[in-house]
Design a protein around this motif. Structure first.
Motif, mmCIF file in Angstrom:
data_model
loop_
_atom_site.group_PDB
_atom_site.id
_atom_site.type_symbol
_atom_site.label_atom_id
_atom_site.label_comp_id
_atom_site.label_asym_id
_atom_site.label_seq_id
_atom_site.Cartn_x
_atom_site.Cartn_y
_atom_site.Cartn_z
ATOM 1 N N GLY A 10 0.805 -1.201 0.000
ATOM 2 C CA GLY A 10 0.000 0.000 0.000
ATOM 3 C C GLY A 10 0.839 1.251 0.000
ATOM 4 O O GLY A 10 2.051 1.210 -0.225
ATOM 5 N N LEU A 11 0.183 2.358 0.259
ATOM 6 C CA LEU A 11 0.818 3.670 0.309
ATOM 7 C C LEU A 11 0.972 4.095 1.758
ATOM 8 O O LEU A 11 0.011 4.036 2.538
ATOM 9 N N SER A 17 4.706 2.357 8.796
ATOM 10 C CA SER A 17 4.919 0.916 8.836
ATOM 11 C C SER A 17 3.909 0.188 7.968
ATOM 12 O O SER A 17 2.783 0.646 7.768
ATOM 13 N N LEU A 18 4.329 -0.953 7.465
ATOM 14 C CA LEU A 18 3.469 -1.884 6.760
ATOM 15 C C LEU A 18 3.890 -3.295 7.121
ATOM 16 O O LEU A 18 5.039 -3.527 7.475
ATOM 17 N N LEU A 81 6.584 -9.976 6.759
ATOM 18 C CA LEU A 81 7.641 -8.974 6.718
ATOM 19 C C LEU A 81 7.099 -7.703 7.344
ATOM 20 O O LEU A 81 6.276 -7.010 6.741
ATOM 21 N N GLN A 82 7.544 -7.427 8.558
ATOM 22 C CA GLN A 82 7.176 -6.198 9.242
ATOM 23 C C GLN A 82 8.153 -5.116 8.832
ATOM 24 O O GLN A 82 9.360 -5.248 9.051
ATOM 25 N N MET A 83 7.653 -4.053 8.244
ATOM 26 C CA MET A 83 8.484 -2.975 7.738
ATOM 27 C C MET A 83 8.189 -1.713 8.540
ATOM 28 O O MET A 83 7.085 -1.170 8.466
ATOM 29 N N VAL A 117 4.569 -1.479 -2.774
ATOM 30 C CA VAL A 117 4.788 -0.668 -1.580
ATOM 31 C C VAL A 117 5.272 0.700 -2.034
ATOM 32 O O VAL A 117 6.291 0.808 -2.718
ATOM 33 N N THR A 118 4.543 1.731 -1.664
ATOM 34 C CA THR A 118 4.902 3.088 -2.032
ATOM 35 C C THR A 118 5.047 3.925 -0.774
ATOM 36 O O THR A 118 4.111 4.020 0.023
#
Length: 121
Positions: A10-11, A17-18, A81-83, A117-118
């Motif tokens: 997503g954006l 975080s994503l 994957l926790q970003m 992912v943006t």
């Protein structure tokens, strides 16, 4: 034989975080490892993070170390994957990758469809 389903892209604003999820289904005898790769416009696909099926070993690209965390949910053949602390440089299509052994112990590699992912303000 094996399908990968990705979700969670997503954006998000810089610093946000994503969490990406990848689930493998189909005929799987044994998963050797799961991981994430990414490809930004004009660049080659690069490794982001990998994890063994047991979770005993992880590997991260230097650019994401300390910000991203890969984990596995073995019962569901899922990698997460926790970003965190996302940067504009993290903008890319993220692809799940799974390596398996079949019943004859042959090695196979599968790719997910990719999720965008943006990171932008």
């Amino acid at each position: 034989q094996v399908q990968l389903v990705e979700s969670g892209g997503g954006l998000v604003q810089p610093g946000g975080s994503l969490r990406l999820s990848c689930t493998a289904s189909g005929t799987i005898f044994s998963i050797v490892h799961m991981g994430w790769y990414r490809q930004a416009p004009g660049k080659e696909r690069e490794l982001v993070a990998t994890i063994t099926s047991s979770g005993g070993n992880t590997n991260y690209a230097d650019s994401v170390k300390g910000r991203f965390t890969i984990s596995s949910v073995n019962a569901k053949n899922t990698a997460l994957l926790q970003m965190n602390s996302l940067k504009p440089e993290d903008t890319a299509v993220y692809y799940c990758n799974v390596a398996t052994r079949d019943s004859g112990w042959s090695y196979h590699i599968y790719w997910g469809q990719g999720t965008q992912v943006t990171v932008s303000s």
